[in-house]
Design a protein around this motif. Structure first.
Motif, PDB file in Angstrom:
ATOM      1  N   GLY A 294      15.643 -20.229  -8.035  1.00 34.80           N
ATOM      2  CA  GLY A 294      15.361 -21.428  -7.268  1.00 34.80           C
ATOM      3  C   GLY A 294      16.450 -22.478  -7.407  1.00 34.80           C
ATOM      4  N   PHE A 295      16.005 -23.734  -7.503  1.00 37.62           N
ATOM      5  CA  PHE A 295      16.969 -24.840  -7.511  1.00 37.62           C
ATOM      6  C   PHE A 295      17.783 -24.868  -8.800  1.00 37.62           C
ATOM      7  N   ILE A 296      17.247 -24.306  -9.898  1.00 38.11           N
ATOM      8  CA  ILE A 296      18.014 -24.279 -11.147  1.00 38.11           C
ATOM      9  C   ILE A 296      19.231 -23.375 -10.984  1.00 38.11           C
ATOM     10  N   HIS A 297      19.015 -22.194 -10.388  1.00 30.81           N
ATOM     11  CA  HIS A 297      20.121 -21.256 -10.169  1.00 30.81           C
ATOM     12  C   HIS A 297      21.167 -21.871  -9.239  1.00 30.81           C
ATOM     13  N   THR A 298      20.733 -22.463  -8.145  1.00 30.63           N
ATOM     14  CA  THR A 298      21.662 -23.085  -7.198  1.00 30.63           C
ATOM     15  C   THR A 298      22.402 -24.250  -7.841  1.00 30.63           C
ATOM     16  N   GLY A 299      21.684 -25.061  -8.590  1.00 35.93           N
ATOM     17  CA  GLY A 299      22.317 -26.196  -9.257  1.00 35.93           C
ATOM     18  C   GLY A 299      23.370 -25.772 -10.265  1.00 35.93           C
ATOM     19  N   LEU A 300      23.108 -24.683 -10.989  1.00 37.06           N
ATOM     20  CA  LEU A 300      24.090 -24.182 -11.957  1.00 37.06           C
ATOM     21  C   LEU A 300      25.371 -23.729 -11.261  1.00 37.06           C
ATOM     22  N   ILE A 301      25.232 -23.082 -10.107  1.00 36.96           N
ATOM     23  CA  ILE A 301      26.427 -22.611  -9.386  1.00 36.96           C
ATOM     24  C   ILE A 301      27.252 -23.796  -8.884  1.00 36.96           C
ATOM     25  N   TYR A 302      26.592 -24.786  -8.307  1.00 35.67           N
ATOM     26  CA  TYR A 302      27.324 -25.973  -7.846  1.00 35.67           C
ATOM     27  C   TYR A 302      28.006 -26.679  -9.019  1.00 35.67           C
ATOM     28  N   LEU A 303      27.313 -26.765 -10.137  1.00 38.99           N
ATOM     29  CA  LEU A 303      27.912 -27.394 -11.318  1.00 38.99           C
ATOM     30  C   LEU A 303      29.113 -26.599 -11.810  1.00 38.99           C
ATOM     31  N   PHE A 304      28.991 -25.273 -11.781  1.00 41.60           N
ATOM     32  CA  PHE A 304      30.115 -24.407 -12.171  1.00 41.60           C
ATOM     33  C   PHE A 304      31.326 -24.664 -11.272  1.00 41.60           C
ATOM     34  N   LEU A 305      31.120 -24.743  -9.965  1.00 40.95           N
ATOM     35  CA  LEU A 305      32.224 -24.949  -9.027  1.00 40.95           C
ATOM     36  C   LEU A 305      32.860 -26.324  -9.215  1.00 40.95           C
ATOM     37  N   ILE A 306      32.046 -27.340  -9.446  1.00 40.34           N
ATOM     38  CA  ILE A 306      32.582 -28.693  -9.658  1.00 40.34           C
ATOM     39  C   ILE A 306      33.445 -28.734 -10.914  1.00 40.34           C
ATOM     40  N   LEU A 307      32.940 -28.135 -12.000  1.00 38.22           N
ATOM     41  CA  LEU A 307      33.705 -28.127 -13.253  1.00 38.22           C
ATOM     42  C   LEU A 307      34.993 -27.329 -13.112  1.00 38.22           C
ATOM     43  N   ALA A 308      34.916 -26.197 -12.389  1.00 37.19           N
ATOM     44  CA  ALA A 308      36.124 -25.387 -12.192  1.00 37.19           C
ATOM     45  C   ALA A 308      37.173 -26.160 -11.396  1.00 37.19           C
ATOM     46  N   ALA A 309      36.751 -26.843 -10.336  1.00 40.15           N
ATOM     47  CA  ALA A 309      37.697 -27.627  -9.530  1.00 40.15           C
ATOM     48  C   ALA A 309      38.277 -28.787 -10.330  1.00 40.15           C
ATOM     49  N   PHE A 310      37.438 -29.465 -11.105  1.00 45.62           N
ATOM     50  CA  PHE A 310      37.916 -30.589 -11.924  1.00 45.62           C
ATOM     51  C   PHE A 310      38.880 -30.098 -13.005  1.00 45.62           C
ATOM     52  N   ASN A 311      38.566 -28.959 -13.612  1.00 46.08           N
ATOM     53  CA  ASN A 311      39.432 -28.400 -14.650  1.00 46.08           C
ATOM     54  C   ASN A 311      40.779 -27.976 -14.077  1.00 46.08           C
ATOM     55  N   ALA A 312      40.769 -27.406 -12.843  1.00 48.93           N
ATOM     56  CA  ALA A 312      42.016 -26.933 -12.237  1.00 48.93           C
ATOM     57  C   ALA A 312      42.892 -28.080 -11.768  1.00 48.93           C
ATOM     58  N   SER A 313      42.291 -29.216 -11.448  1.00 48.88           N
ATOM     59  CA  SER A 313      43.073 -30.328 -10.886  1.00 48.88           C
ATOM     60  C   SER A 313      43.395 -31.383 -11.943  1.00 48.88           C
ATOM     61  N   PHE A 314      42.450 -32.232 -12.236  1.00 48.41           N
ATOM     62  CA  PHE A 314      42.710 -33.371 -13.116  1.00 48.41           C
ATOM     63  C   PHE A 314      43.009 -32.934 -14.554  1.00 48.41           C
ATOM     64  N   ALA A 315      42.138 -32.095 -15.123  1.00 45.65           N
ATOM     65  CA  ALA A 315      42.332 -31.686 -16.515  1.00 45.65           C
ATOM     66  C   ALA A 315      43.642 -30.924 -16.690  1.00 45.65           C
ATOM     67  N   ALA A 316      43.955 -30.020 -15.737  1.00 47.92           N
ATOM     68  CA  ALA A 316      45.206 -29.257 -15.834  1.00 47.92           C
ATOM     69  C   ALA A 316      46.412 -30.181 -15.753  1.00 47.92           C
ATOM     70  N   SER A 317      46.360 -31.199 -14.900  1.00 51.00           N
ATOM     71  CA  SER A 317      47.465 -32.145 -14.797  1.00 51.00           C
ATOM     72  C   SER A 317      47.688 -32.885 -16.110  1.00 51.00           C
ATOM     73  N   GLU A 318      46.580 -33.266 -16.773  1.00 47.51           N
ATOM     74  CA  GLU A 318      46.699 -33.942 -18.061  1.00 47.51           C
ATOM     75  C   GLU A 318      47.283 -33.012 -19.123  1.00 47.51           C
ATOM     76  N   VAL A 319      46.898 -31.754 -19.100  1.00 46.57           N
ATOM     77  CA  VAL A 319      47.433 -30.786 -20.059  1.00 46.57           C
ATOM     78  C   VAL A 319      48.933 -30.591 -19.834  1.00 46.57           C
ATOM     79  N   VAL A 320      49.355 -30.489 -18.565  1.00 47.76           N
ATOM     80  CA  VAL A 320      50.779 -30.326 -18.252  1.00 47.76           C
ATOM     81  C   VAL A 320      51.575 -31.525 -18.767  1.00 47.76           C
ATOM     82  N   THR A 321      51.045 -32.723 -18.554  1.00 46.16           N
ATOM     83  CA  THR A 321      51.726 -33.923 -19.044  1.00 46.16           C
ATOM     84  C   THR A 321      51.869 -33.888 -20.567  1.00 46.16           C
TER      85      THR A 321
END
Length: 734
Positions: free
Chosen positions: A538-565
């Motif tokens: 149900g909504f727990i499964h869907t919510g976990l997937i959306y949360l996974f995608l948000i964290l993956a996008a944030f990690n690939a963009s902002f967090a990765a940029s900070e690590v490179v710096t």
């Protein structure tokens, strides 16, 4: 003085009126009983006569009377409606509805007497001794009135008598505290005598209401005559005698409310003593109280070899409340070992468990004693490893309540669980706060994380219990269970995350953020892999997937940029950047096996969420890798970023757009075609509006040639696929 005479005259008139009305009511009651007797006698006479037999139709066989009787009984049984189960608060509300006027009346009468005495004092009509005498006489008079009314109006008389007891208690208190007519010992003797007389009257009248009044007065008496000096030995000796009297009354009359009243007051007194003045003497009274209320909880088990829901709840509360007080005392006084009490209580419950096992009785009682024994042993183990007391005890107790609800089906344990579980969360949050102040704690084997492990273990057990309980429930009826599941997964996540962050707190900020995001991504990924076993839907499964995608996008963009710096500033190594890229492992698994999130693909927006995350991750991944491979310091980084954005980013987007359109045609998913064309549109708009004006001639020519070739190849591929699909359709039509 004239006002005093007027009040007495009014009371006499009211008494005469009441006596006259009471006589008339009694005559009416007698007439009604005579009429009922005349009505019922003819019915009894006719019922004695033999009823005429009904003639059965010819097609009904009478050869088997047993069969006809059973058929009649079955049909009768089917027509009887099932009696709805009453709420456990219904008797309380029924009592209040029927006796609310009586309760208000006696309360008003007591207040009236009090105000009258105050008025008489203000007018200097009576002295201090006379005031106390009037109060005692009024209380005795009210009790005497209740005594004469008990035969015809049992409940009314009990409330009246209770009001008289209250007047006696308050009069004694005022005479001691305000007028100092006698010493504290004399006041205590008087209140004790009032309590004994009240209990005796309650037993004589067989009135549970009256004994509750007596218990309330008995437990309030020490507060009434207190002078502020803490004589706990004297106080708890008195309370122990009072509890023994309660236990005797409970066994003789089976009055459960008496035991619960005594337990509530005794626990309040004990906890106040423990927090106000921690001393070894309190342990003796904790053990005595434990024995008394443990025996009280087992009264049905002793008499009927069964445990009711209230007795079971008392077993849980007396075990864990006693442990909290005893271990707190031991820890405050620096005594060891603190685990002696949970082990001792575990042995006590284990003996009853062995008794049930010896009788081969594996019913509800066996399950309760087994659960108590295991829970107490678990608390002992947690305390031995220096886990926090309150959090560990409440966590284990909440699991025990949920287990008992599963075994018994009594919803009182479920309600208690939902009350206690938020307290577990609050206690756990307070425990986590120690991470901010503690220094040099061991990895894993520290008090904070060991406490978290107890909470984690009980939470996981709770989740599996709820899964089994809810297998037969509908989804819309599981709001609280779903909320509990979300909170539980959050507690487990925070427990591990805070422990990890504490031990890497000396690393640079980008490293802490990157490791925290990696843990978060893998934690959600594990939940998605175990979704069937954990009953995540149900909504727990869907919510976990959306949360996974948000964290993956944030990690690939902002967090990765900070690590490179940080890598370019020599705070982190290139190897740490490679570790940061591990988030691709669960992401690729989800993309490679879409069946793992098949429930997620029910809406069009899900395709957009997956695609946007993929575009961000690939674009930022190539971008950061290109930057690290091109420069060794921060100064030339702007030119490298500009070059990648203008030259390589349009190529990456074009390739991704082509892949989206290809997948759309191959798997007939129209949404991917829209995503691909939107991405191409953004790329073309960016290329012609900004990029071409920033390039030199060679870069511009290179970019246009590469993009042109990619677009032509993509177009050619799409045309072939279209023709292939068309040929397949034509063959089917032929």
């Amino acid at each position: 003085m004239s006002e005093f005479l007027l009040v007495i005259l009014i009371i006499v008139v009211l008494f005469l009126i009441f006596n006259n009305l009471n006589s008339k009511i009694r005559r009416l009651e007698k007439q009604i009983s005579d009429l009922n007797l005349k009505i019922t006698q003819p019915q009894q006479n006719t019922s004695i006569q033999e009823e005429p037999k009904e003639e059965l139709p010819d097609h009904v066989s009478t050869s088997n009377p047993t069969e006809s009787i059973s058929i009649h009984q079955d049909s009768h049984r089917e027509t009887i409606p099932s009696v709805p189960e009453k709420d456990w608060l219904a008797p309380v509300f029924d009592f209040l509805k029927q006796n609310v006027l009586t309760i208000i009346g006696i309360f008003t009468l007591v207040l009236g007497i009090g105000y009258f005495v105050k008025y008489a004092i203000d007018k200097n009509w009576i002295g201090e001794t006379a005031r106390a005498g009037i109060g005692l006489a009024a209380g005795a008079g009210i009790m005497l009135a209740g005594h004469f009314l008990r035969k015809n109006y049992a409940v009314f008389a009990s409330i009246i008598t209770g009001g008289g007891i209250a007047v006696l208690y308050f009069t004694t208190t005022i005479a001691f505290r305000e007028y100092h007519l006698f010493t504290q010992n004399t006041a205590f003797v008087i209140t004790t005598l009032i309590t004994i007389v009240s209990i005796a009257l309650a037993y004589y009248y067989k009135s549970e209401i009256l004994i509750i009044f007596a218990m309330l007065g008995g437990f309030s008496a020490p507060l009434m005559i207190s002078t502020g000096q803490s004589n706990y030995l004297f106080l708890f000796t008195y309370l122990t005698l009072l509890n023994i009297g309660m236990l005797a009354a409970a066994f003789l009359k089976n009055w459960k409310s008496v035991g619960w009243t005594a337990y509530t007051f005794t626990s309040i007194y004990l906890f106040y003593w423990t927090s106000e003045k921690t001393e070894l003497l309190s342990i003796v009274f904790y053990m005595i109280s434990y024995f008394i209320f443990y025996v009280f909880a087992l009264q049905d088990y002793v008499k009927k070899n069964t445990l009711s829901q209230w007795n079971t709840l008392m077993l849980v509360l007396i075990n864990f409340s006693s442990i909290i007080g005893l271990i707190y005392t031991f820890k405050t006084l620096n005594y060891e070992p603190v685990i002696i009490f949970p082990l001792l209580f575990a042995v006590a419950n284990g003996l009853l468990l062995v008794r049930e096992y010896g009788k081969k009785n594996f019913g509800f009682s066996y399950s309760i004693f087994a659960a108590l024994t295991i829970s107490l042993f678990t608390v002992a183990v947690a305390l031995q490893f220096k886990a926090h007391l309150i959090t560990s005890v409440w966590a284990v107790e909440s699991t025990l309540l949920l287990y008992i609800w599963k075994k018994s089906g009594h919803h009182i344990f479920k309600k208690c669980f939902y009350v206690l579980f938020p307290l577990v969360i609050i206690a756990q949050i307070i425990t986590w706060a120690e991470y901010f102040n503690a220094k040099n704690m061991n990895i894993v084997f520290n008090p904070v994380f060991l406490t978290s492990l107890v909470t984690i273990a009980t939470t996981i057990f709770n989740l599996f219990l709820l899964k089994r309980i809810n297998n037969t429930q509908k989804t819309e009826d599981r709001f609280f269970e779903n909320t509990f599941a979300v909170v539980s997964y959050g507690v487990i996540y925070l427990a591990f995350l805070l422990e990890i962050i504490y031990h890497i707190s000396d690393m640079p900020g980008p490293a802490i953020m990157s490791i925290g995001l990696l843990f978060s991504i893998y934690y959600i990924f594990i939940l998605l892999l175990l979704r069937k076993k954990l009953d995540i839907d149900g909504f727990i499964h869907t919510g976990l997937i959306y949360l996974f995608l948000i964290l993956a996008a944030f990690n690939a963009s902002f967090a990765a940029s900070e690590v490179v710096t940080s890598v370019l500033q020599k705070e982190l190594t290139f190897g740490f950047y490679m570790i940061h890229l591990l988030y691709w492992v669960p992401f690729i698994y989800i993309l490679w096996k879409p069946s793992s999130i098949s429930h997620f693909y029910k809406t069009n927006i899900s395709y957009w969420a997956i695609s946007i995350t993929l575009v961000i991750s690939i674009s930022c991944g190539f971008y950061n890798t290109y930057v690290l491979g091109s420069v060794n310091e921060l100064s030339p980084i702007y030119k490298v970023k500009e070059h990648f954005t203008i030259l390589y980013l349009p190529i990456i987007w074009t390739v991704l757009a082509s892949i989206f359109i290809y997948i759309s045609l191959k798997k007939t998913i129209p949404e991917y075609s829209r995503i691909g064309f939107v991405l191409i549109g953004i790329m073309v708009l960016k290329l012609y509006s900004y990029d071409v004006w920033q390039m030199d001639n060679i870069s511009r020519i290179t970019a246009f040639i590469i993009l042109g070739i990619i677009l032509l190849l993509s177009s050619f591929t799409f045309q072939r696929i279209k023709n292939l699909i068309k040929n397949i359709v034509d063959k089917k039509e032929e």
